[in-house]
Design a protein around this motif. Structure first.
Motif, short mmCIF file in Angstrom:
data_model
loop_
_atom_site.label_atom_id
_atom_site.label_comp_id
_atom_site.label_asym_id
_atom_site.label_seq_id
_atom_site.Cartn_x
_atom_site.Cartn_y
_atom_site.Cartn_z
N ARG A 3 0.84 -1.20 0.00
CA ARG A 3 0.00 0.00 0.00
C ARG A 3 0.87 1.24 0.00
O ARG A 3 1.95 1.25 0.58
CB ARG A 3 -0.85 0.05 1.28
CG ARG A 3 -1.90 -1.03 1.39
CD ARG A 3 -2.75 -0.81 2.64
NE ARG A 3 -3.63 -1.96 2.86
CZ ARG A 3 -3.25 -3.06 3.50
NH1 ARG A 3 -2.04 -3.15 4.01
NH2 ARG A 3 -4.08 -4.08 3.64
N PHE A 4 0.38 2.27 -0.65
CA PHE A 4 0.97 3.61 -0.48
C PHE A 4 -0.08 4.43 0.23
O PHE A 4 -1.05 4.85 -0.38
CB PHE A 4 1.32 4.24 -1.83
CG PHE A 4 2.52 3.62 -2.49
CD1 PHE A 4 3.75 3.65 -1.86
CD2 PHE A 4 2.42 3.04 -3.73
CE1 PHE A 4 4.87 3.09 -2.46
CE2 PHE A 4 3.54 2.48 -4.34
CZ PHE A 4 4.76 2.50 -3.70
N GLY A 5 0.10 4.65 1.53
CA GLY A 5 -0.94 5.33 2.29
C GLY A 5 -2.19 4.47 2.24
O GLY A 5 -2.17 3.30 2.56
N GLY A 34 -0.44 -5.18 -18.00
CA GLY A 34 -1.49 -4.53 -17.23
C GLY A 34 -1.55 -3.08 -17.61
O GLY A 34 -0.55 -2.52 -18.06
N PRO A 35 -2.71 -2.44 -17.40
CA PRO A 35 -2.85 -1.04 -17.80
C PRO A 35 -1.99 -0.12 -16.94
O PRO A 35 -1.41 -0.53 -15.95
CB PRO A 35 -4.34 -0.76 -17.58
CG PRO A 35 -4.84 -1.83 -16.68
CD PRO A 35 -3.96 -3.01 -16.87
N ASN A 36 -1.94 1.14 -17.34
CA ASN A 36 -1.22 2.15 -16.58
C ASN A 36 -1.63 2.15 -15.12
O ASN A 36 -2.81 2.12 -14.81
CB ASN A 36 -1.51 3.55 -17.14
CG ASN A 36 -0.54 3.92 -18.24
OD1 ASN A 36 0.65 3.61 -18.14
ND2 ASN A 36 -1.04 4.56 -19.27
N LYS A 89 2.65 -2.73 -11.90
CA LYS A 89 3.73 -3.56 -12.46
C LYS A 89 5.10 -3.13 -11.94
O LYS A 89 5.87 -3.96 -11.44
CB LYS A 89 3.70 -3.49 -14.00
CG LYS A 89 2.34 -3.79 -14.61
CD LYS A 89 2.38 -3.72 -16.12
CE LYS A 89 2.61 -2.32 -16.69
NZ LYS A 89 1.53 -1.35 -16.46
N THR A 90 5.37 -1.85 -12.05
CA THR A 90 6.67 -1.35 -11.59
C THR A 90 6.82 -1.55 -10.08
O THR A 90 7.88 -1.92 -9.59
CB THR A 90 6.82 0.14 -11.95
OG1 THR A 90 6.73 0.28 -13.37
CG2 THR A 90 8.15 0.69 -11.49
N THR A 91 5.72 -1.34 -9.37
CA THR A 91 5.78 -1.53 -7.92
C THR A 91 6.12 -2.98 -7.58
O THR A 91 6.93 -3.23 -6.68
CB THR A 91 4.42 -1.15 -7.29
OG1 THR A 91 4.10 0.18 -7.67
CG2 THR A 91 4.49 -1.23 -5.78
N1 ATP Z 1 6.00 5.99 -4.32
C1 ATP Z 1 4.67 6.02 -4.53
N2 ATP Z 1 3.85 6.68 -3.68
C2 ATP Z 1 2.54 6.70 -3.87
N3 ATP Z 1 1.91 6.11 -4.88
C3 ATP Z 1 2.66 5.44 -5.78
C4 ATP Z 1 4.08 5.37 -5.65
N4 ATP Z 1 4.57 4.63 -6.68
C5 ATP Z 1 3.51 4.28 -7.41
N5 ATP Z 1 2.36 4.74 -6.88
C6 ATP Z 1 1.01 4.51 -7.39
O1 ATP Z 1 0.85 3.10 -7.44
C7 ATP Z 1 0.13 2.74 -8.58
C8 ATP Z 1 0.89 1.71 -9.35
O2 ATP Z 1 2.04 2.31 -9.92
P1 ATP Z 1 3.07 1.51 -10.82
O3 ATP Z 1 4.13 2.46 -11.21
O4 ATP Z 1 3.48 0.29 -10.11
O5 ATP Z 1 2.19 1.13 -12.09
P2 ATP Z 1 2.64 0.51 -13.47
O6 ATP Z 1 1.79 -0.67 -13.68
O7 ATP Z 1 4.08 0.30 -13.52
O8 ATP Z 1 2.20 1.65 -14.49
P3 ATP Z 1 2.90 2.14 -15.85
O9 ATP Z 1 2.41 1.23 -16.92
O10 ATP Z 1 2.37 3.52 -16.03
O11 ATP Z 1 4.36 2.09 -15.67
C9 ATP Z 1 -0.16 4.02 -9.34
O12 ATP Z 1 -1.46 4.42 -9.05
C10 ATP Z 1 0.84 5.00 -8.81
O13 ATP Z 1 0.33 6.29 -8.84
#
Ligand code: ATP
Ligand code: MG
Lengths: 349, 262
Positions: B18-20, B42-44, B48-50
């Motif tokens: 979780r973020f907050g 997966g969509p934006n 995924k990056t997390t």
């Molecule tokens: N450090 C952070 N603090 C708060 N929220 C975050 C943080 N990092 C990511 N998020 C939120 O977590 C969610 C997932 O982000 P993440 O970057 O993992 O997505 P993603 O699947 O990689 O997207 P993309 O395809 O755009 O790269 C998003 O809603 C993002 O705004």
């Protein structure tokens, strides 16, 4: 490929040492100039430490004065109030300051402080130190200060000897710096000052490097602080304030060039000359420092040494272009570092 | 341990982050087998990056376990995870601008391995990986002079230089033409074959991934909503609805046909 005499990377250190060793031959033994030159050596050594901290590990320690002051007050009080012999007292004080530096760094690393936050916290540490020295009036005499005559190793009585001892400390600091930068650790420090996340993802233990560097820098800074206490014959809290130590050190490093071997030395020389010019203006010097600092941050962040290196590289490359075919030959010696700026050219990695 | 479980390199069990108040990963389960090539789509903002950040030790999960080679790795700092054998390529490459191309890779050779080679061998190693990604001849350049694609390749070479058993790749393809994508796909295949590295490959561009990977994992709003072979995923109604939107079935079908015939 890297065939070179093992110690050739120490030549700039040696050269600097020899050049500075000549100074007492040209000035009067008890004169004002030798005093200024001795102070210059201390300033340069502080800046070597600060270069490791800020230049290489992005730790904006605005408590250089505290570290120096810990060396100074620590050694003096240990002799005066605990009856230690001066050398042992200096060793203990340096050990304490080293621990303090490592501790401050560790807190910053653990809590994930950014550059500016480290700056703010260490600035607060500086204020605490000032208040601590004032508060412990019973031991420190508060702002009245302590006359250190007879409490040290006798540097105040032998100005020439003092000069050479402080020169030895500076040369040692430069040699340690150069040795680190020439090893694989140097590559790690360059990498982590560029990008800590990428450094971690390349397997570099960023936290360990930061804490290690802070301990090392604090060691040198506090040693100089302890020697300063003896040499100056007197210490008071204001001598270790942010305005008296940290700001000048910051200016010295920015003037000379961050992340370079000789930046601290060149910066200290330039600063000392400028300081001698503005000193007569009294209170205005603080203003002058401020303006200088802002100007440095805005337009001269690279520093003199880097600028000179860049100029030298340009001269070299233009003469090389003149000689047809030489550029190719140089490319094929296979050493990716041979075209590097001087400060880093000797790194085998 | 059974032979089957030995095959498993990475296992995420019920990973939640979780973020907050925002749940970014919700009880994610994931397995990566030795030498496999897995697509994570997966969509934006799906997380995924997390997820990659949690695996590589840059973030700690709020709950759940991440195991690598049967060993619990959450709680380990990122540099330790790298040395265990998980390499990471960032979505936006972050190189060391004051170092040359070769030195950037050298950092990986010298610090990313448990037993770093001696100096000269290390330099050769760095060049070897630069050649592998097609950057031979660039090793003396400053990375600032490179274009974005070349920077990605340096980042890839640096990650490979740590000798990972598993590589986490984050959106290598964004902003590329089809021809360029083809080049990267070939490259990743070659990396997997030559080095035997398992790859967990996050990608936005479906076309790039579906023809290449063994298995696809679909993440949506932090949860795994589907998992299976590219063909299965292409048919999965949940995926089509949640991730691809209407009209995607035809597009996907066409691509699967293309991939199958090649
Ligand atoms: N450090 C952070 N603090 C708060 N929220 C975050 C943080 N990092 C990511 N998020 C939120 O977590 C969610 C997932 O982000 P993440 O970057 O993992 O997505 P993603 O699947 O990689 O997207 P993309 O395809 O755009 O790269 C998003 O809603 C993002 O705004
Ligand atoms: Mg992403």
């Amino acid at each position: 490929m890297n065939a070179r005499p093992v110690l050739s990377h120490m030549l700039p250190v040696l050269g600097t040492g020899i050049a500075l060793a000549a100074v007492p031959l040209f000035v009067r033994e008890s004169g004002y100039v030798l005093r200024i030159a001795t102070f210059l050596l201390m300033l340069a050594t502080y800046a070597v430490g600060f270069n490791l901290l800020f230049g290489h590990t992005r730790q904006l320690f605005l408590c250089i004065g505290v570290l120096a002051g810990t060396g100074a007050y620590g050694s003096v009080l240990l002799v005066r109030n605990a009856g230690l012999n001066p050398v042992a007292a200096i060793a203990v004080a340096v050990a304490i300051a080293t621990g303090l530096g490592a501790f401050l760094s560790y807190v910053g690393v653990r809590r994930g402080f950014g550059v500016l936050f480290v700056g703010i916290v260490t600035l607060a540490v500086s204020l605490i130190f000032q208040n601590l020295v004032l508060g412990l009036r019973k031991y420190t005499n508060g702002e009245t200060g302590i006359v250190t005559q007879g409490l040290g190793v006798g540097l105040a009585e032998n100005p020439v000897q003092a000069y050479y001892i402080l020169l030895a400390v500076l040369v040692a600091a430069l040699a340690v710096y150069q040795e680190i930068m020439g090893s694989r650790h140097g590559l790690a420090l360059h990498a982590l000052s560029d990008d800590e996340v990428s450094a971690e993802l390349s397997g570099i233990d960023v936290a360990r490097y930061k804490v290690g560097v802070a301990a090392l820098a604090a060691g040198f800074i506090s040693l100089v602080g302890a020697l300063f206490a003896d040499w100056n014959g007197f210490i008071s809290p204001s001598l270790f304030s942010v305005g008296h130590v940290d700001i000048p050190v910051l200016i010295v490093l920015l003037l000379g060039g961050m992340r370079t071997l000789l930046g601290p030395v060149v910066g200290a020389i330039v600063f000392t000359i400028v300081d001698a010019i503005v000193r007569p203006f009294g209170q205005l010097t603080v203003l002058a420092y401020g303006v200088l600092l802002v100007a440095l941050f805005l337009v001269f962040r690279e520093g003199t040494v880097t600028l000179l290196q860049r100029g030298w590289e340009m001269v070299q490359s233009s003469t090389q272009r003149g000689q047809v075919g030489r550029g190719v030959a140089a490319d094929e010696d296979g050493d990716p570092l041979s075209q590097r700026t001087n400060s880093r050219a000797k790194s085998p990695y | 341990m059974s032979p089957q479980s030995e095959e498993i390199l990475l296992r995420c069990c019920e990973v939640t982050k979780r973020f907050g108040g925002l749940v970014v990963l919700w009880e994610v389960n994931l397995e990566v087998r030795r030498g496999s090539l897995i697509g994570l789509i997966g969509p934006n903002g799906a997380g995924k990056t997390t997820l990659l950040n949690v695996i590589s030790g840059l973030l700690q999960p709020d709950s759940g376990r991440v195991e690598f080679l049967g060993r619990l790795i959450n709680g380990l700092p990122a540099h330790a995870v790298v040395r265990l054998g998980i390499g990471r390529v960032l979505q936006i490459p972050r190189l060391f601008p004051h170092l040359t191309v070769e030195e950037n890779v050298l950092v990986g050779v010298l610090f990313g391995r448990r037993k770093p080679p001696a100096r000269e061998e290390a330099q050769e190693e760095a060049r070897k990986f630069l050649t592998l990604v097609g950057l031979e001849g660039k090793h003396r350049e400053r990375v600032g002079k490179l274009n974005t694609q070349e920077k990605r390749l340096v980042d890839l070479a640096r990650a490979l230089a740590t000798e990972p058993r598993m590589l986490l790749v984050d959106e290598l393809m964004s902003g590329l033409s089809l021809v360029e994508m083809e080049r990267y796909t070939t490259l990743l295949r070659r990396i997997r074959e030559q080095l035997g590295v398992a790859i967990l490959w996050v990608e936005h561009v479906m076309e790039a991934i579906l023809g290449t990977v063994d298995e696809v994992v679909v993440l949506d709003h932090g949860a795994v909503i589907a998992q299976g072979s590219p063909a299965e995923i292409a048919q999965d109604p949940l995926v089509i609805e949640a991730y691809l939107g209407t009209g995607a079935r035809e597009v996907l079908g066409a691509h699967m046909g293309y991939a199958g015939s090649s």
